[in-house]
Design a protein around this motif. Sequence first.
Motif, mmCIF file in Angstrom:
data_model
loop_
_atom_site.group_PDB
_atom_site.id
_atom_site.type_symbol
_atom_site.label_atom_id
_atom_site.label_comp_id
_atom_site.label_asym_id
_atom_site.label_seq_id
_atom_site.Cartn_x
_atom_site.Cartn_y
_atom_site.Cartn_z
ATOM 1 N N LEU A 1 75.497 -48.498 7.394
ATOM 2 C CA LEU A 1 76.459 -46.976 8.118
ATOM 3 C C LEU A 1 76.395 -46.326 6.803
ATOM 4 O O LEU A 1 77.767 -46.272 5.879
ATOM 5 N N GLU A 2 76.011 -44.882 7.066
ATOM 6 C CA GLU A 2 76.588 -44.123 6.446
ATOM 7 C C GLU A 2 77.478 -43.002 6.985
ATOM 8 O O GLU A 2 77.819 -43.113 8.265
ATOM 9 N N ILE A 3 79.014 -42.652 5.842
ATOM 10 C CA ILE A 3 80.130 -41.992 7.137
ATOM 11 C C ILE A 3 79.881 -40.757 5.750
ATOM 12 O O ILE A 3 79.939 -41.104 4.426
ATOM 13 N N HIS A 4 80.498 -40.225 6.561
ATOM 14 C CA HIS A 4 81.067 -38.833 5.523
ATOM 15 C C HIS A 4 82.603 -38.538 6.378
ATOM 16 O O HIS A 4 82.573 -38.229 6.907
ATOM 17 N N GLY A 5 82.996 -37.383 5.220
ATOM 18 C CA GLY A 5 84.239 -37.422 5.640
ATOM 19 C C GLY A 5 85.593 -37.431 4.633
ATOM 20 O O GLY A 5 86.384 -36.932 4.091
ATOM 21 N N ASN A 6 85.660 -38.575 3.331
ATOM 22 C CA ASN A 6 86.327 -38.912 2.585
ATOM 23 C C ASN A 6 86.377 -38.235 2.073
ATOM 24 O O ASN A 6 85.551 -37.624 1.954
ATOM 25 N N ALA A 7 87.330 -37.738 1.422
ATOM 26 C CA ALA A 7 87.051 -37.413 -0.314
ATOM 27 C C ALA A 7 88.091 -37.878 -1.652
ATOM 28 O O ALA A 7 88.375 -39.177 -1.752
ATOM 29 N N VAL A 8 87.818 -37.068 -2.439
ATOM 30 C CA VAL A 8 88.001 -38.183 -3.662
ATOM 31 C C VAL A 8 88.008 -36.499 -4.510
ATOM 32 O O VAL A 8 87.411 -36.129 -4.636
ATOM 33 N N LEU A 9 88.781 -36.980 -5.629
ATOM 34 C CA LEU A 9 89.815 -36.155 -6.867
ATOM 35 C C LEU A 9 89.762 -37.112 -8.664
ATOM 36 O O LEU A 9 90.104 -38.190 -8.402
ATOM 37 N N SER A 10 90.296 -36.039 -8.918
ATOM 38 C CA SER A 10 90.515 -37.106 -10.707
ATOM 39 C C SER A 10 92.397 -36.932 -10.130
ATOM 40 O O SER A 10 92.658 -35.919 -10.073
#
Length: 289
Positions: free
Chosen positions: A107-116
Amino acid sequence: MASGFSAGGLNPLQGVGIPGPLALMAIESFKLHQAMWAELIEDSGVDFQPKVISVVRVAFKERELDDLTDTHRIFESAGNGFKARWLDSRQLREMEPRIASDSVRALEIHGNAVLSSYRYTLALAQAAEKLGAVIMSGEVMGIKRAGDRVSSVVLRNGEIVCDSVVFATGPWSGMVEGWLGVRVPVEPLKGEMLRMRPTDGRPPDRDFEGAGVSLYHREEGQVWIGATEERKGFDSEPSTSARDKLIAGAARLMPAMADAELVLHTACLRPVTPDLLPIIGPAPGWDNA
């Protein structure tokens, strides 16, 4: 993320207390994060590299599909740019040929985020200083009180007089019990991660999860493997057992990772409560803590 920086993930749709008591706070916090990114980078001059990402969750057994079905429903119904799509084994390996060949579905999910997270903290600090905040560094030894108020925070090399005080001491929050006489049931949960560099120099172009590990694609050609969870008190030393467990899981998910170069092995302490929910609010018996 550059070597030495840590990455923070932002997933407002799943986790302890979601759905539940943290659901509304999680999504509103996520929206606040995104709304302030551009302004915070401009005001601070620090690029903490925020981005919205795709994550592929891989199943090797049919029984794992129930959890993926729940995730699909959550992301498809969330709106606000969140979405999900099923991948069969052929589509998965077209996307990433190095994934283990016996995976059954993904399952490919999209919309979460990441940062330093390091750079984000630095950006907040520098922006706050521009607005007049004063940041002091020192070891906190305790507090002074005036009736039911905290009058100052005592440092090893001085003290800070305060109108109010917030205790955000992470896994060391147990120390606050002695200062305030209020029970703060927080303990450390050890977590270890590996930073690896694939021998072919090609990190995946998105994150992958499966076989009990997560593979995070990062800058400098690195793949970060995480993460363990152990109750080991305040032991923050990297362990060979965690390293072996993470490498084995990564090799199960993506066999090419078995030959990857180990760049860095880190361990940290997460603060956890008995019900895994945060402790937020006025300290009982105190007017300003």
